[in-house]
Design a protein around this motif. Structure first.
Motif: not given
Length: 175
Positions: A84, A55, A106-108, A62, A65, A59-60, A111
């Motif tokens: 993570s 992370v 992470p924000k993922q 690319k 994701t 965020s993870w 999601e």
């Protein structure tokens, strides 16, 4: 049942965690392979997934994701766990007294949690070897607060990683 422990690692710490999880699952009798997510062509070949990424900036990476977003249909309905790595240091709390692992989610996670209903989500402490850093990260370590932000060392909690992997093995055995 074949389990994929897929990962995206920039400097190797996340890869080490993925390899450890895969080894523990194999020791528990699970047919398991650890692979970089960028090299996974056919997710449909796997029955369960443990997916992780380093992370950065919340965020993870690319490729992790993009892998999940690009294969939601194949992942949906199968057992999935997310992990993570990222926070560095030995103190479990940040300067404001907040839990570092919780703050490093992470924000993922949110999601992908909605899309996949993962059976588990976990953040692990990471590791940093200045000798393998890219140019930009080496420069960050040169500014006065950089060494504090990016401390050198291996902060991965192998006992916590093993415990999490054992829990995954138990869930897979239970069906």
């Amino acid at each position: 049942m074949t389990v994929l422990v897929g990962f995206s690692s920039k400097y190797g710490a996340t890869e080490g965690i993925a390899e450890r999880i895969a080894r523990k699952l194999r020791e528990a009798g699970r047919d398991t392979i650890a692979r970089p997510l960028a090299s996974v062509d056919k997710p449909a070949d796997y029955d369960a997934f443990v997916l992780g990424s380093a992370v950065y900036m919340g965020s993870w990476r690319k490729e992790a994701t993009e892998f999940v977003r690009g294969h939601l249909a194949e992942l949906a309905g199968k057992p999935v766990w997310l992990f993570s790595s990222g926070p560095l240091g030995t103190d479990p709390k940040d300067a404001e007294g907040r839990d570092k692992l919780k703050e490093a989610e992470p924000k993922q996670f949110e999601e992908f949690g909605e899309a996949l209903s993962p059976r588990g989500r976990q953040v692990f402490f990471g590791a940093l070897d200045p000798g393998v850093l890219g140019r930009r990260d080496r420069l960050v370590r040169r500014i006065p607060s950089g060494r504090e932000l990016l401390p050198e060392g291996d902060f991965r909690d192998w006992a916590a990683i093993d415990e999490w992997a054992a829990g995954i093995a138990e869930e897979l055995a239970a069906g």
